[in-house]
Scaffold this active site. Structure first.
Site, PDB file in Angstrom:
ATOM      1  N   ASN A 169       0.805  -1.231   0.000  1.00 38.06           N
ATOM      2  CA  ASN A 169       0.000   0.000   0.000  1.00 38.06           C
ATOM      3  C   ASN A 169       0.835   1.277   0.000  1.00 38.06           C
ATOM      4  OD1 ASN A 169       0.696  -0.745   2.671  1.00 38.06           O
ATOM      5  ND2 ASN A 169      -0.816   0.685   3.454  1.00 38.06           N
ATOM      6  N   GLU A 213       3.637  -4.753  12.359  1.00 40.07           N
ATOM      7  CA  GLU A 213       2.670  -3.667  12.147  1.00 40.07           C
ATOM      8  C   GLU A 213       1.583  -4.228  11.261  1.00 40.07           C
ATOM      9  OE1 GLU A 213       2.602  -0.759  13.549  1.00 40.07           O
ATOM     10  OE2 GLU A 213       4.531  -0.893  14.558  1.00 40.07           O
ATOM     11  N   CYS A 219      -3.206   1.640   6.563  1.00 40.19           N
ATOM     12  CA  CYS A 219      -3.477   0.909   7.804  1.00 40.19           C
ATOM     13  C   CYS A 219      -4.283   1.768   8.764  1.00 40.19           C
ATOM     14  CB  CYS A 219      -2.182   0.415   8.425  1.00 40.19           C
ATOM     15  SG  CYS A 219      -0.960   1.700   8.666  1.00 40.19           S
ATOM     16  N   GLU A 226       7.103   1.377  15.779  1.00 44.18           N
ATOM     17  CA  GLU A 226       7.938   1.910  14.706  1.00 44.18           C
ATOM     18  C   GLU A 226       7.990   3.425  14.847  1.00 44.18           C
ATOM     19  OE1 GLU A 226       6.403   0.072  10.934  1.00 44.18           O
ATOM     20  OE2 GLU A 226       8.391  -0.818  10.991  1.00 44.18           O
TER      21      GLU A 226
END
Ligand code: NAD
Length: 490
Positions: free
Chosen positions: A145, A242, A276, A451
């Site tokens: 993505n 993630e 996300c 992250e």
């Protein structure tokens, strides 16, 4: 059959061609426009071997790392237009958004280049020092993505800054921009510091099973994340996962629909919903429901859906036919259960994987479009009774990536946001990031670890604790005085 591939693998600083190749589609046309190299197990071994050999030297020289990462930032900046063009062609998003991915990577390289994780001295006598050491070789597995930002900005930049070397495996749907990134970085970094290997999903599995990497940093679906965690368990590799999200946006009863509708809309439909932390469901009090649905539907009606290369395009295609079909299936399921389509509702006929931005309401309790991650341009709007009711419903999810609360009273909104079970909560915005300082961390099944920011940088390290009793012991046996030369500074 051997195909000509535009970009090679990067292994040990060298361009490596493969016998086999993978087709890469342009989702705006549905046609194969290029081939990517398909790495073999031997190629993967060579990449990990190169990363292993490069790692001690890279870890040892912080000044060189800073210099090289700043030079890498300049090289990526110079290649930003080319990388953006590749992202738009293989992933579909509008060129401006693709360029923002490349520039976000530049910002991350610059930022992490100069960050030092300083040791913490717990005590001077005995001397106890807590340091952060690089884990060694990192394997980075990325989704389709945001192929440059996730690979370059969220993984390579902090991993290298912490003193690790990297083997990157991009998504088979969008490998070209990552392969090109590898080529851009190769002349700047010591051989083997960044290696890029492309291939099918099996290459991802081989990567997670490989004995060399000590950390698997993975961004992708929860289903694959579980497989990565299982593979990591065998030799207790570290993992940063993630994963997906099902972010709610909650309007409080004092929200002004006209003021918030556009921001809500683009936080849901940017990148065709394939983000996300996109808004994936909107909760609105009954009183504001019809007004909000009408405002979102009007915005959806206006959007120009088309090829991301066209400057008029507001929303590009889904990245794959499979993802388009996921969205179509969820919309059909919702409509079958009694949902009303306020705008859109269908894929666009013709070539490419386009789907109109779709706004739905009147969804049945338990509708899959509300419960599952659609990762596409279909937004359910759900009416709620009161704050306790909405919090119970949003927090029932297994996901916990992000969530937002919208109100004219920020204090009230913050108090509600505190009760949303998610790694990131926003007030009167959604998806905003103080890039790359702001960490991201999924709660529940949205992820493991962090992250970005200092916390993300620490994820690429192991703790290393040194407890040195020498000064105490030496004094006790009379070798030195308390003020003697061996006494550590306090
Ligand atoms: P995916 O899980 O299908 O694929 C991700 C990567 O894993 C790809 O490179 C793929 O080749 C690789 N892979 C596939 N099988 C593997 C295996 N058995 N072992 C190891 N690697 C394997 O995900 P996707 O469809 O590419 O991405 C979409 C998902 O990513 C969505 O759920 C989205 O929410 C999530 N995502 C999360 C974040 C975040 O920061 N939380 C960011 C972007 C995307």
């Amino acid at each position: 059959m051997t195909r000509q591939t535009p970009f090679p693998l990067t292994i040990g600083g060298a361009a490596v061609r493969t016998a086999a190749a993978l087709p890469v589609e342009n989702p705006a046309t549905g046609e194969v426009f290029a081939y990517a190299p398909a790495a073999t197990r031997e190629d993967l071994d060579a990449a990990f071997d190169a990363a292993s050999r490069a790692q001690p030297g890279w870890a040892a020289d912080a000044a060189r790392r800073e210099r090289d990462l700043l030079a890498a930032a300049e090289a990526v900046a110079a290649a930003a237009d080319e990388l953006a063009e590749l992202v738009t062609t293989e992933q579909g998003k509008p060129l401006a958004e693709a360029r923002a991915e490349a520039l976000g990577t530049v910002a991350a390289l610059r930022h992490f280049a100069t960050i030092r994780l300083e040791p913490t001295v717990l005590s001077g006598d005995p001397q106890v020092v807590v340091r952060r050491r690089p884990v060694g070789v990192v394997a980075a597995i990325t989704p389709w993505n945001s192929p440059i930002l996730v690979a370059g900005g969220m993984k390579i930049a902090p991993a290298l800054a912490a003193g690790n070397t990297v083997v990157l495996k991009p998504s088979p749907l969008t490998p070209l921009s990552a392969l090109r990134l590898g080529e851009v970085l190769a002349p700047i970094l010591p051989d083997g510091v960044v290696n890029v290997v492309s291939g099918g999903n099996e290459l991802g599995a081989w990567t997670t099973e490989h004995p060399v990497p000590r950390l698997l940093t993975f961004t992708g679906s929860p289903a694959t994340g579980r497989l990565v965690a299982q593979a990591a368990a065998r030799d207790l590799k570290r993992t940063v996962l993630e994963l997906g999200g099902n972010d709610p946006a909650i309007l409080l009863d004092d929200a002004v629909v006209a003021d918030v509708a556009e921001a809500l809309f683009w936080a849901a439909f940017g990148n065709a919903g394939q983000t996300c932390v996109a808004i994936k469901r909107v909760y609105v009090p009954h009183r504001l429901h019809d007004e909000l649905v009408a405002a979102l539907a009007a915005l959806a009606d206006e959007v120009v859906v088309g090829d991301g290369h066209d400057p008029a395009t507001g929303m590009g295609p889904l990245t794959s036919a499979a993802q388009r079909d996921v969205v179509t299936g969820l919309v059909e399921d919702a409509v079958g259960g009694g949902a009303r389509v306020a705008s859109g509702g269908k894929p666009v006929k013709g070539p490419g994987y386009f789907h109109r931005p779709t706004v739905l309401d009147s969804l049945a309790d338990g509708a899959r479009l509300v419960e599952e991650e659609q990762f596409g341009p279909a937004l359910p709007v759900v009416a709620y009774r009161d704050v306790d009711d909405v919090l119970r419903r949003v927090n029932a999810s297994n996901y916990g990536l992000g969530g937002s609360v919208w109100s004219t009273d920020p204090e009230r909104a913050r108090a509600v946001a505190d009760r949303v079970e998610a790694g990131t909560t926003w007030v009167n915005t959604h998806r905003g990031s103080l890039w790359p300082l702001q960490p991201t961390a999924g709660h529940k099944q949205s992820g493991v670890g962090a992250e970005l920011g200092v916390w993300g940088l620490e994820s690429f390290t192991d703790l290393s604790i040194q407890h040195d009793a020498l000064a105490v012991t030496a004094r006790r046996v009379g070798l030195v005085t308390a003020a003697g030369p061996d006494r550590p500074e306090e």
